[in-house]
Structure formats: C-alpha cells, structure tokens
Scaffold this motif. Structure first.
Motif, PDB file in Angstrom:
ATOM      1  N   GLU A 387     121.273   6.158  20.009  1.00  0.00           N
ATOM      2  CA  GLU A 387     122.368   5.217  19.784  1.00  0.00           C
ATOM      3  C   GLU A 387     122.632   5.021  18.300  1.00  0.00           C
ATOM      4  OE1 GLU A 387     119.927   4.789  21.768  1.00  0.00           O
ATOM      5  OE2 GLU A 387     120.702   4.426  23.790  1.00  0.00           O
ATOM      6  N   ASP A 388     121.559   4.988  17.513  1.00  0.00           N
ATOM      7  CA  ASP A 388     121.733   4.812  16.077  1.00  0.00           C
ATOM      8  C   ASP A 388     122.356   6.051  15.437  1.00  0.00           C
ATOM      9  OD1 ASP A 388     121.703   3.714  13.630  1.00  0.00           O
ATOM     10  OD2 ASP A 388     119.529   3.648  13.381  1.00  0.00           O
ATOM     11  N   SER A 389     121.932   7.245  15.859  1.00  0.00           N
ATOM     12  CA  SER A 389     122.508   8.473  15.312  1.00  0.00           C
ATOM     13  C   SER A 389     123.948   8.661  15.754  1.00  0.00           C
ATOM     14  CB  SER A 389     121.670   9.678  15.751  1.00  0.00           C
ATOM     15  OG  SER A 389     120.338   9.559  15.289  1.00  0.00           O
ATOM     16  N   LEU A 390     124.323   8.123  16.933  1.00  0.00           N
ATOM     17  CA  LEU A 390     125.689   8.269  17.427  1.00  0.00           C
ATOM     18  C   LEU A 390     126.693   7.517  16.561  1.00  0.00           C
ATOM     19  CD1 LEU A 390     127.569   9.323  19.660  1.00  0.00           C
ATOM     20  CD2 LEU A 390     127.068   7.227  20.950  1.00  0.00           C
ATOM     21  N   GLN A 391     126.269   6.469  15.892  1.00  0.00           N
ATOM     22  CA  GLN A 391     127.189   5.703  15.062  1.00  0.00           C
ATOM     23  C   GLN A 391     127.717   6.532  13.888  1.00  0.00           C
ATOM     24  OE1 GLN A 391     128.262   2.715  16.001  1.00  0.00           O
ATOM     25  NE2 GLN A 391     126.923   2.912  17.782  1.00  0.00           N
ATOM     26  N   ASN A 392     126.973   7.527  13.430  1.00  0.00           N
ATOM     27  CA  ASN A 392     127.461   8.386  12.348  1.00  0.00           C
ATOM     28  C   ASN A 392     128.630   9.255  12.801  1.00  0.00           C
ATOM     29  OD1 ASN A 392     125.277   8.030  10.098  1.00  0.00           O
ATOM     30  ND2 ASN A 392     124.125   8.286  11.985  1.00  0.00           N
ATOM     31  N   CYS A 393     128.785   9.475  14.092  1.00  0.00           N
ATOM     32  CA  CYS A 393     129.887  10.281  14.616  1.00  0.00           C
ATOM     33  C   CYS A 393     131.107   9.432  14.959  1.00  0.00           C
ATOM     34  CB  CYS A 393     129.431  11.056  15.857  1.00  0.00           C
ATOM     35  SG  CYS A 393     127.966  12.069  15.610  1.00  0.00           S
ATOM     36  N   LEU A 394     130.957   8.136  15.101  1.00  0.00           N
ATOM     37  CA  LEU A 394     132.070   7.274  15.518  1.00  0.00           C
ATOM     38  C   LEU A 394     132.812   6.656  14.351  1.00  0.00           C
ATOM     39  CD1 LEU A 394     130.385   5.437  18.536  1.00  0.00           C
ATOM     40  CD2 LEU A 394     131.784   7.511  18.562  1.00  0.00           C
ATOM     41  N   SER A 395     132.194   6.469  13.214  1.00  0.00           N
ATOM     42  CA  SER A 395     132.859   5.836  12.083  1.00  0.00           C
ATOM     43  C   SER A 395     132.295   6.376  10.789  1.00  0.00           C
ATOM     44  CB  SER A 395     132.697   4.301  12.133  1.00  0.00           C
ATOM     45  OG  SER A 395     131.333   3.952  12.062  1.00  0.00           O
ATOM     46  N   LEU A 396     133.114   6.230   9.735  1.00  0.00           N
ATOM     47  CA  LEU A 396     132.678   6.714   8.428  1.00  0.00           C
ATOM     48  C   LEU A 396     131.538   5.862   7.888  1.00  0.00           C
ATOM     49  CD1 LEU A 396     133.169   8.709   6.128  1.00  0.00           C
ATOM     50  CD2 LEU A 396     134.832   7.089   5.174  1.00  0.00           C
ATOM     51  N   PHE A 397     131.613   4.575   8.119  1.00  0.00           N
ATOM     52  CA  PHE A 397     130.553   3.670   7.711  1.00  0.00           C
ATOM     53  C   PHE A 397     129.832   3.210   8.979  1.00  0.00           C
ATOM     54  CE2 PHE A 397     133.898   3.341   4.538  1.00  0.00           C
ATOM     55  CZ  PHE A 397     133.197   3.615   3.381  1.00  0.00           C
ATOM     56  N   PRO A 398     128.703   3.834   9.312  1.00  0.00           N
ATOM     57  CA  PRO A 398     128.035   3.504  10.590  1.00  0.00           C
ATOM     58  C   PRO A 398     127.528   2.080  10.609  1.00  0.00           C
ATOM     59  CG  PRO A 398     126.647   4.924   9.234  1.00  0.00           C
ATOM     60  CD  PRO A 398     127.973   4.849   8.537  1.00  0.00           C
ATOM     61  N   LYS A 399     127.618   1.509  11.797  1.00  0.00           N
ATOM     62  CA  LYS A 399     127.117   0.157  12.021  1.00  0.00           C
ATOM     63  C   LYS A 399     125.941   0.230  12.987  1.00  0.00           C
ATOM     64  CE  LYS A 399     131.688  -1.907  11.435  1.00  0.00           C
ATOM     65  NZ  LYS A 399     132.738  -2.758  12.060  1.00  0.00           N
ATOM     66  N   PRO A 400     125.037  -0.712  12.898  1.00  0.00           N
ATOM     67  CA  PRO A 400     123.906  -0.696  13.842  1.00  0.00           C
ATOM     68  C   PRO A 400     124.387  -0.921  15.268  1.00  0.00           C
ATOM     69  CG  PRO A 400     123.936  -2.732  12.569  1.00  0.00           C
ATOM     70  CD  PRO A 400     124.947  -1.822  11.940  1.00  0.00           C
ATOM     71  N   PRO A 401     123.713  -0.316  16.258  1.00  0.00           N
ATOM     72  CA  PRO A 401     124.124  -0.518  17.655  1.00  0.00           C
ATOM     73  C   PRO A 401     124.071  -1.986  18.043  1.00  0.00           C
ATOM     74  CG  PRO A 401     122.535   1.292  17.455  1.00  0.00           C
ATOM     75  CD  PRO A 401     122.560   0.595  16.142  1.00  0.00           C
ATOM     76  N   ARG A 402     124.987  -2.343  18.909  1.00  0.00           N
ATOM     77  CA  ARG A 402     125.044  -3.744  19.352  1.00  0.00           C
ATOM     78  C   ARG A 402     123.872  -4.026  20.286  1.00  0.00           C
ATOM     79  NH1 ARG A 402     130.705  -5.906  21.382  1.00  0.00           N
ATOM     80  NH2 ARG A 402     131.083  -5.348  19.178  1.00  0.00           N
TER      81      ARG A 402
END
Length: 620
Positions: A387-402
C-alpha cells in the motif's frame, strides 16, 4: 335732538356739555352661557323711554304694509345660496387644439405642428395646457402651462368660459392656439349656457412626422463596380467568420481558433486569433492585418521581387470576394489554411439576401476526448508494504496510506501472542522457539526470539512489526493474515520462512471467547482444546491434593519415560485427544493401557496405581 323734534337737518341740537358717548353693555353671562339683553341706558348715559322703539323695529315698520284683518302677509324663504367653487367642483372644459412653431435651424422642416389639450376649470376660472408626450421626440413635452387664471388683455381682464368656442384662435402668452374640437361635457355645458358651439375641425398633423413615417425606398445598387458607391453602401458592414487554423504540420503546432473579418466597403480581409486564458501564446491582437488578399496570381517571372514590392492588380488575376467564404469551406490566406465552421447573424442575412444561401449549419470542430489509457501498476518491488509503495504510482507527492482510526482506537494495546517453531531442515533450527505477536489495531505481525544461553544463536527481534501476506496472494491484490488464521498446529509462512504454532497466550483464549461471533468456530475450538489439559491440572491442584506430591509424581513419571526409547510426543498427545471424545480430559484404564502398548510405553503396576485417576494428564 330734543324730545318732540324730528331728526332732520336743522333740528339736531348738539349739547356742548356732553362729554360721555359710550354705549351701555348688552352682552352678559348667565349660568355659564352668553346672552344679550336690552340696553338699560342710551349713549352717554341718556334715559331710554319705555315706548321708544329699537332700530330693528323701526325698519320692520317701514317695510310692512297696512293690514286690516288677517295681519301681515307671509313671504317665502329665499333660495339657498350655493357658491361657485361648490357648484362647479371637478368640472372641467376640455378643448383639443394645436399651435404652429417655427424651426429655423433645420433644413428638412421649417415649422412643426404641436397638438395640445386646453383645460378650463369652472370652479376658479383657471386654465392649463398639456401636450401629450411622444417617445423619442426630442422635445420638452408634458405640461406647457401650469394651472392659473390666464390674462386676456392688458386691461387686466381674464379669460372666461364665455370666450371659448370651436374654430377660434386663442392667443396665450404670445402663442396662438387653434381650438378644433372638445369633449361631450364641454359641448353640453356651453349649449346649456346659451352659447352656440361651432362645428369641429380636423386636427392638423405635423408634416415632418408624417414624412418620417413613410417607408424609405432602398437604393438600387448598380451592377457595375463603383468603389465610391460600394463604400457608401457597405461602410461599417463587416462579415464575420469563425475559423480554425490547422498548424499541426509544424513542430509544436496546434489548432488555433481565429476570426476572419471581411470588410464589404473595400473588400479587405483581417484575421484575428482568439486567445484563451493560460493558452501559452503571446496575446498579439492581429494575425493578419487588414488588406486585400490575392486568390489567383497571373504568370509572373521568377525574378519578380514580390517580397519587397506591393502586389498590384497587374500581378493578381483574382482577389478574394464574399463568394469565396462560407461555412464548411477551406481558404488559404497567405499560405495558411483556415477551415470556416460558423458565422454571425449579419453574415447569414447577407448571404441569404445576396446569394440565396439558406443552409448555415455550423461544422463541429470540437476535439474528440482522448481515450484515457488505463493505468498500469508496476509489480511490487519488495520495499515497504504494497500500500505504501502504491502511493508512488498514484501521485507525484506520495501520501501515507489511510488508516482505520476507529479500529486503531478500539483495539489499541490489544495483542495476541503465540509460540511458534521454525519448520526447517536444518537441525539447529528445530529447538528454536519464537514469540509471534499479532496486533489487532492494524493487523501487523512481529516475531521475537527469546535468547537462550549457550545455544550459539543470538536472540532478539526476528521480524519487525509489519503486515504479512498469505501465500498465493498477488501484489495487485494482497491478502494479509488475520486473527482467524492463527490456530494451534497451523503453519504461518513469513517471507519464505514457515512457522508452526504450538502454543498461545491465555489472553488469546479470553479474547476469542469474548468475541466468538467474529471468529470461525474452528479457530475458537482449537484454542479451547489446547488449554483444556491445563484447566484440568488447575482443577486437580485446587481439589485438595498437595502440590508437592503432585510435582513429585510428575517428575517420577518423566524419569520413567526418559529411560525408554524416544517416541513422537506430538502424535502421542493427539492420540489421547482422539480417544477423549467428550473433551473431558479423562480416559478409562483399559483405553490408557492400549495407547501405552501401541507406543511401546512400559507400564509399572506401582506407578499405575498412583496415576490411575489422572494417567492421561500426567503423561501429557
């Protein structure tokens, strides 16, 4: 006068001694009311005789005639007086009139006729003049003369209703009004007063106003080219076309929206680019300046310096004209291709009237929306949690998983602990014991190895707190271990290492029993079966048997078993549970001896007598 002398000239004797000439008081108050009484004395205090008549009685005697039998004749009461402002209240005489006004500053009209209404108020003989307002007349209309008595001449006479009639000229303050008509009330009133009303006349109209109402004839344009007439006819008339300039053939080209202006006065063309906010282009006003644009050139020499000399009619065979433009047409202006897709209403009316074109359907030039390419998630690289690595693919500035805050607050500090062993072909790993902690707040797992002295293995943290996926799950759809997956004897695979659960904390049993509806029945029963022998020992200890005797018995039984050959303790334990159908923890003597014979366990008569009441639990 003296008594007995008539009051005539020559008979009046003035008393020079008389100095008082006041009259006696005749007004008085009685019981709060005012009343009049007869005078008690005359002027200056003279004596009033009883038979002396008052002045009113003397006046009545003069007016009365002699009567013989029936007394004075009764006269009728005079008619009631009605003032003029009451009799003629809200009664107005209305006359239609007009007057002629000179216009010295206009070349189109020398005079104008202005129609008015003259109102005569009978209650006070006043007059006012009102002109009806005409929209966009440019004149100060409305009340031309306020209500007042209008002077008639220089002698101070005023106009009276007797001076008004139809067909007469009425001079008022330097203007001569011609009375031409009146309303029905005015006519009836004048006739009732004995005035013969003249026949009405026709109201004269303004000649300039009638001239403006006549339709203007359209000028016929000659067929031959006449630049001056063309300028006068089509000045300020411009054809507007909406076009698209396709510049995609060039590097970084795009579709540019433009507006083409065709000036009918001199057949010139201007092109303006439509700029939008944040379009990234310089906001220059004009793409092509206003000029005549050539359509077809004549055959000219190659050495003609067209780049420095202006193009004249000798070099151009045909210029662009209105017939070359239209919706759906493509025109090339100075090397640029424009697609015309729409025009304004004036342009449509011009083409409909001159060329007979009626189809003005706009061309759809909107870009089709690009199909959104599906986002391909790269495979999991093994760093961090998926889930944490997936945030790098969804936005330019990754956010921590909810995180599930409610779950974290409800299960804060709630941890399920299990004892596990490492399933490994290496003999040194068989005796290693680990503590597996499952955190209910975020479903994470940590593994700790208690240090053992002289074991040759450094204990401590074996796996930091993290989520562990089940075998067979994919990085795109990871399936993590849950609390219901941990049962006694189950195998947990953690990043390629297999662990077998052999024991659990008592808190695990208590938590599962409190929340039995949230866990499978097999999971709860597995933990219960594991803790059942311990409960029996606790009950036995609390039944009154000395703890020292029970410990000595267990040590003695363990010594006997160590003297024999090694056997599978786990299988031996499972066999006892298999024959204990009710799960009570007790077996009869016959069944216990059969199990011992099956596993080649020697049975001593003396020892059996000691453990006959609790044989299976002691051996377990």
């Amino acid at each position: 006068p003296e008594p007995g002398l008539p009051f005539l000239p020559g008979c009046a004797i003035k008393d020079p001694t008389k100095t008082s000439f006041h009259r006696s008081q005749t007004l008085d108050f009685k019981n709060g009311y005012a009343f009049s009484r007869l005078p008690r004395e005359g002027v200056g205090g003279e004596t009033i005789y009883e038979n002396q008549l008052s002045q009113d009685e003397l006046d009545d005697l003069c007016s009365k005639g002699a009567t013989l039998t029936y007394g004075q004749v009764k006269r009728s009461a005079p008619s009631r007086f009605t003032p003029a402002f009451v009799a003629y209240d809200k009664k107005v005489l209305k006359f239609d009139a007009y007057f002629q006004e000179e216009v010295p500053i206009s070349a189109e009209e020398h005079y104008r006729i202005r129609q008015v209404g003259i109102y005569y108020y009978l209650e006070d003989d006043s007059m006012c003049i009102i002109e009806p307002k005409v929209k966009n007349s440019g004149l100060l209309q409305g009340k031309l003369m306020k209500r007042h008595r209008v002077p008639k001449n220089e002698q101070g006479d005023y106009y009276h209703w007797k001076d008004l009639n139809l067909g007469i000229d009425l001079p008022i303050y330097g203007r001569t009004y011609r009375l031409v008509n009146c309303d029905s009330f005015t006519k009836v009133f004048l006739e009732s007063q004995g005035i013969e009303v003249n026949p009405p006349e026709e109201l004269v109209s303004d000649p300039y106003t009638e001239q403006r109402r006549t339709p203007v004839q359209k000028l016929i344009v000659p067929t031959g080219p006449d630049p001056f007439r063309q300028f006068l006819t089509y000045d300020t008339k411009v054809l507007r076309f909406y076009a698209i300039w396709d510049d995609t053939n060039c590097a970084f080209g795009d579709h540019h929206p433009c507006v083409i202006h065709y000036f009918l006065a001199d057949d010139t063309v201007e092109v303006r680019e439509v700029h939008k906010r944040n379009d990234g282009r310089d906001p220059f006003p004009v793409l092509m300046r206003r000029q005549r644009l050539p359509k077809i050139f004549v055959d000219k020499n190659k050495d003609f310096p067209s780049c420095v000399l202006e193009i004249t009619d000798h070099e151009v065979q045909e210029w662009y004209s209105p017939k070359d433009f239209g919706i759906g047409k493509t025109v090339t202006l100075l090397g640029r291709t424009f697609l015309i897709y729409d025009c304004d209403k004036f342009t449509q009316d011009f083409y409909r009237e001159k060329y007979g074109i009626t189809d003005f359907q706009p061309v759809d030039v909107n870009k089709k929306p690009l199909e959104k390419a599906p986002q391909v998630i790269p495979p999991y690289n093994g760093f961090g949690i998926p889930e944490d690595s997936l945030q790098n693919c969804l936005s330019l500035f990754p956010k921590p998983p909810r995180k599930d805050i409610i779950k974290m607050l409800e299960n804060n500090l709630k941890v399920l602990r299990y004892q596990v062993v490492l399933e490994s072909p290496v003999s040194e790993d068989k005796n290693r014991r680990f503590i597996l902690s499952y955190f209910l707040s975020d479903d994470t797992i940590s593994i700790y190895e208690p240090p053992v002295k002289n074991s040759g293995i450094t204990g401590g943290k074996y796996l930091k707190r993290t989520k562990v996926t089940k075998p067979g799950s994919t990085p795109e759809n990871p399936i993590y271990y849950e609390a219901s997956d941990f049962t006694i004897g189950s195998t947990i695979e953690v990043f390629g290492h297999r662990f077998v659960i052999i024991d659990a904390d008592e808190y695990v049993l208590n938590y599962l029993e409190r929340n039995a509806e949230s866990f499978p029945a097999a999971t709860v029963q597995s933990i219960r079966d594991h803790f059942l022998p311990r409960k029996v020992i606790v009950e036995t200890t609390s039944s009154g048997i000395p703890k020292k005797d029970l410990d000595d018995l267990i040590v003695e039984v363990q010594k006997e078993l160590k003297l024999q050959q090694p056997f599978n303790t786990r299988q031996f334990h499972e066999t006892f549970h298999h024959f204990d159908k009710e799960g009570s923890g007790f077996l009869d003597k016959t069944t216990f001896l059969d199990i011992c014979d099956r596993f080649n366990v020697p049975t001593s008569t003396i020892l059996l007598k000691k453990v006959r009441w609790k044989g299976c639990c002691a051996c377990g």
